[in-house]
Enzyme design. Structure first.
Site, PDB file in Angstrom:
ATOM      1  N   GLY A 156       3.715   6.498   7.825  1.00 29.56           N
ATOM      2  CA  GLY A 156       5.118   6.646   7.441  1.00 29.56           C
ATOM      3  C   GLY A 156       5.971   5.491   7.931  1.00 29.56           C
ATOM      4  O   GLY A 156       7.027   5.199   7.379  1.00 29.56           O
ATOM      5  N   ASN A 157       5.500   4.799   8.989  1.00 26.75           N
ATOM      6  CA  ASN A 157       6.187   3.599   9.477  1.00 26.75           C
ATOM      7  C   ASN A 157       5.906   2.384   8.593  1.00 26.75           C
ATOM      8  O   ASN A 157       6.629   1.388   8.662  1.00 26.75           O
ATOM      9  CB  ASN A 157       5.739   3.253  10.898  1.00 26.75           C
ATOM     10  CG  ASN A 157       6.546   3.957  11.971  1.00 26.75           C
ATOM     11  OD1 ASN A 157       6.030   4.814  12.670  1.00 26.75           O
ATOM     12  ND2 ASN A 157       7.820   3.603  12.091  1.00 26.75           N
ATOM     13  N   SER A 158       4.858   2.451   7.794  1.00 23.54           N
ATOM     14  CA  SER A 158       4.449   1.297   6.990  1.00 23.54           C
ATOM     15  C   SER A 158       5.600   0.790   6.131  1.00 23.54           C
ATOM     16  O   SER A 158       6.266   1.566   5.445  1.00 23.54           O
ATOM     17  CB  SER A 158       3.275   1.671   6.089  1.00 23.54           C
ATOM     18  OG  SER A 158       2.107   1.855   6.829  1.00 23.54           O
TER      19      SER A 158
ATOM     20  N   ILE B 188     -15.763 -21.212   5.089  1.00 25.12           N
ATOM     21  CA  ILE B 188     -15.531 -21.794   6.410  1.00 25.12           C
ATOM     22  C   ILE B 188     -16.016 -20.867   7.520  1.00 25.12           C
ATOM     23  O   ILE B 188     -16.197 -19.660   7.306  1.00 25.12           O
ATOM     24  CB  ILE B 188     -14.034 -22.116   6.635  1.00 25.12           C
ATOM     25  CG1 ILE B 188     -13.182 -20.867   6.392  1.00 25.12           C
ATOM     26  CG2 ILE B 188     -13.593 -23.261   5.757  1.00 25.12           C
ATOM     27  CD1 ILE B 188     -11.705 -21.041   6.714  1.00 25.12           C
TER      28      ILE B 188
ATOM     29  N   LEU C 229      -8.428 -24.216  -2.077  1.00 27.86           N
ATOM     30  CA  LEU C 229      -9.214 -25.389  -1.715  1.00 27.86           C
ATOM     31  C   LEU C 229     -10.642 -25.262  -2.213  1.00 27.86           C
ATOM     32  O   LEU C 229     -11.226 -26.223  -2.702  1.00 27.86           O
ATOM     33  CB  LEU C 229      -9.193 -25.574  -0.196  1.00 27.86           C
ATOM     34  CG  LEU C 229      -9.932 -26.781   0.381  1.00 27.86           C
ATOM     35  CD1 LEU C 229      -9.370 -28.085  -0.174  1.00 27.86           C
ATOM     36  CD2 LEU C 229      -9.840 -26.782   1.913  1.00 27.86           C
ATOM     37  N   GLY C 230     -11.220 -24.060  -2.095  1.00 24.39           N
ATOM     38  CA  GLY C 230     -12.570 -23.836  -2.621  1.00 24.39           C
ATOM     39  C   GLY C 230     -13.688 -24.121  -1.646  1.00 24.39           C
ATOM     40  O   GLY C 230     -14.699 -24.732  -2.018  1.00 24.39           O
ATOM     41  N   VAL C 231     -13.502 -23.674  -0.386  1.00 21.57           N
ATOM     42  CA  VAL C 231     -14.558 -23.859   0.611  1.00 21.57           C
ATOM     43  C   VAL C 231     -14.820 -22.555   1.348  1.00 21.57           C
ATOM     44  O   VAL C 231     -13.916 -21.735   1.508  1.00 21.57           O
ATOM     45  CB  VAL C 231     -14.189 -24.957   1.644  1.00 21.57           C
ATOM     46  CG1 VAL C 231     -14.124 -26.318   0.989  1.00 21.57           C
ATOM     47  CG2 VAL C 231     -12.894 -24.620   2.371  1.00 21.57           C
TER      48      VAL C 231
ATOM     49  N   HIS D 167       0.815  -1.223   0.000  1.00 19.08           N
ATOM     50  CA  HIS D 167       0.000   0.000   0.000  1.00 19.08           C
ATOM     51  C   HIS D 167       0.842   1.264   0.000  1.00 19.08           C
ATOM     52  O   HIS D 167       0.348   2.342  -0.326  1.00 19.08           O
ATOM     53  CB  HIS D 167      -0.979  -0.004   1.184  1.00 19.08           C
ATOM     54  CG  HIS D 167      -0.356   0.255   2.522  1.00 19.08           C
ATOM     55  ND1 HIS D 167      -0.063  -0.742   3.412  1.00 19.08           N
ATOM     56  CD2 HIS D 167       0.030   1.403   3.125  1.00 19.08           C
ATOM     57  CE1 HIS D 167       0.458  -0.234   4.503  1.00 19.08           C
ATOM     58  NE2 HIS D 167       0.539   1.081   4.361  1.00 19.08           N
TER      59      HIS D 167
ATOM     60  N   ASP E 247       0.128  -7.651   1.475  1.00 20.38           N
ATOM     61  CA  ASP E 247       0.556  -6.252   1.593  1.00 20.38           C
ATOM     62  C   ASP E 247       2.076  -6.127   1.568  1.00 20.38           C
ATOM     63  O   ASP E 247       2.656  -5.320   2.295  1.00 20.38           O
ATOM     64  CB  ASP E 247      -0.012  -5.611   2.861  1.00 20.38           C
ATOM     65  CG  ASP E 247       0.113  -4.078   2.848  1.00 20.38           C
ATOM     66  OD1 ASP E 247       0.199  -3.501   1.746  1.00 20.38           O
ATOM     67  OD2 ASP E 247       0.153  -3.468   3.933  1.00 20.38           O
TER      68      ASP E 247
END
Length: 524
Positions: free
Chosen positions: A267-269, A328, A324-326, A166, A196
């Protein structure tokens, strides 16, 4: 000095003249008083030391010795006192960088005044006259240039730099400032928005490199230090402890965040989170705040996740994750009882995507997943991370509870389709091109079509292209071109390249629930 301070503070007079006692008895009384006070003070200090010891604290020196520079690990006061951080920070900061990002966007007003002749011709005459009579704008009129700051750290001597995805969103230019004050332009190698994390490259040699730790070995209560550039103030160091581990945040199911109380601000990101050995254990990413600033709750991406992501970005420029396609959810005591369980461990399948790996293997809604690839699924948020880190095509055992009985089902993991996958462009604007960027269809999109293995989705239509002139839109699904079925972006590119650009091409589209043909003039 105010009146209160004068009254409460011990008074010392120093006039430069010796004081002469009036009599000897006064001297004796004074000495006796001093001895009594000294005795009371000794008793008081003994009480204080005893109280401190009772709470696990000791009388360590208030100012620790920082003269030794041989070891990176700081000295820590015996019994759990405050650590001495100066040596570690001094050793570690050279690998930290500050990042400046500049973006530029044209305003809508500027774009309206620069419509092409063909675009103008498609408008009603009154609008054509209005737009043609608009005053000419300077080239940069209406442009908006923005500037943002972030942090990062160097992971290789030849200039690879890690930061947050970001931080460099919509960047026109990325400038990295080193510890030696050099400012170098950075090239974007790859971005993974699900974690990220972004990988940059600067042209430099023999750079200081950050040492990686092991985030799996972190404990709650362990000391950590964040170094970065909050509000553009580079090389700011703050300290705190690990407040919690494996923290799940909304929309971040692939990152088990480290929560800390180290002060992290805008700014720390992208900056590193160090342990006391000067090793990076996380990448500072987010804060919880009602004010926009630090409120004692910060989140960092574990370095073990970062290592996996950056390795893939360096190799291919993108990150592949298992699928996997679930759907949950977690279970509470009532659900656990209904499933015949006496604990709330596991991840409950609430839905199964058609034609997904889970569907093909026979997993069902209502199955409770206890283990994935022989790893225990303690909580619902453990499963996405385990699946995401599984190599594509690997067959893994999945231990489930179904109808009160434990069984194991083997599942072959497929690739997760991400909305951030780059669309393949059939888009060069030279004569004879179509002018679109397209992507493969997702399984859900294919299920809505009569022909399951046909079609590509339009992700972007280039301005003033053949596709735009024909009326194609983002979201359209191209089923066929010139009577040839289209099953992939590469096939569409081949068909367009072989087409006779002097004749219109019949393109069959699916727009919403409606199928329609449009004629495309490639050489228009």
């Amino acid at each position: 000095m105010n009146d209160k301070k004068m009254k409460d503070s011990p008074q010392v007079e120093a006039t430069g003249t010796a004081l002469v006692p009036s009599n000897t008895s006064n001297i004796n009384n004074t000495e006796k008083s001093k001895r009594i006070k000294k005795h009371k003070l000794s008793l008081m200090m003994g009480f204080i030391i005893g109280a401190l010891s009772a709470y696990g604290l000791t009388t360590a020196p208030l100012f620790a010795d920082t003269t030794s520079t041989n070891a990176v690990a700081p000295k820590v006061a015996v019994g759990g006192g405050l650590p001495e951080l100066a040596t570690m920070i001094k050793k570690s900061r050279s690998a930290v960088v500050s990042i400046t990002v500049k973006t530029g966007k044209s305003s809508a007003g500027n774009r309206l005044s620069q419509l092409s002749e063909k675009q103008l011709e498609r408008l009603p005459k009154q609008y054509q006259d209005l737009l043609k009579n608009l005053p000419k704008q300077p080239h940069d009129y209406g442009s908006r240039r923005g500037q943002a700051y972030g942090s990062g750290f160097i992971i290789s001597e030849d200039g690879y730099v890690v930061t947050n995805a970001h931080v460099i969103d919509d960047a026109d230019t990325i400038t990295v400032k080193l510890d030696d004050k050099r400012e170098l332009e950075a090239k974007k190698i790859g971005v993974d928005k699900l974690s990220d994390i972004a990988l940059l490259k600067i042209e430099a040699k023999d750079l200081p490199v950050a040492s990686f730790g092991d985030s799996d070995k972190l404990d709650v209560g362990q000391w950590v230090v964040a170094i970065g550039a909050p509000f553009g103030l580079d090389y700011t160091a703050t300290q705190g402890i690990v407040s919690a581990l494996s923290r799940s945040l909304p929309a971040d199911t692939y990152v088990p965040f480290i929560q800390t109380d180290a002060a992290v601000n805008p700014g720390n990101s992208g900056g590193p989170l160090f342990d006391l050995n000067g090793q990076v254990v996380g990448v500072n990413s987010q804060i919880y705040s009602r004010s926009g600033g630090y409120m004692g709750v910060s989140f960092a991406i574990p370095i073990n996740i970062v290592k996996n992501v950056t390795d893939q970005l360096k190799t291919s420029g993108k990150v592949s994750r298992g699928w996997l396609g679930v759907g949950i959810q977690g279970i509470n005591e009532a659900l656990a009882e209904s499933l015949g369980r006496d604990d709330t461990i596991g991840s409950l399948i609430s839905s199964v995507s058609p034609s997904s790996p889970a569907d093909k293997a026979g997993l069902q809604a209502g199955d409770l997943i206890l283990k994935f690839d022989n790893k225990t699924v303690e909580e619902v948020n453990d499963l996405p991370l385990l699946v995401g880190s599984t190599p594509i095509g690997k067959k893994v055992p999945v231990e489930i509870v179904r109808a009160g009985k434990i069984q194991t089902i083997d599942v072959t993991i497929d690739k997760l389709k991400s909305k951030d996958d780059e669309p393949e462009e059939v888009a060069a604007l030279e004569k004879g091109s179509l002018g679109v960027a397209v992507t493969d269809l997702t399984d859900a999109e294919k299920e809505k079509l009569v022909t399951k293995n046909q079609g590509v989705k339009v992700a972007k239509v280039m301005p003033d292209s053949a596709a735009e002139n024909a009326g194609l839109r983002s979201g359209d699904i191209i089923l066929s071109v010139g009577g040839q079925s289209i099953a992939s972006p590469s096939q569409l590119k081949q068909v367009i390249q072989k087409a006779n650009g002097d004749k219109p091409l019949a393109v069959l589209l699916m727009r919403g629930d409606q199928a329609l043909f449009v004629a495309v003039h490639l050489n228009s």
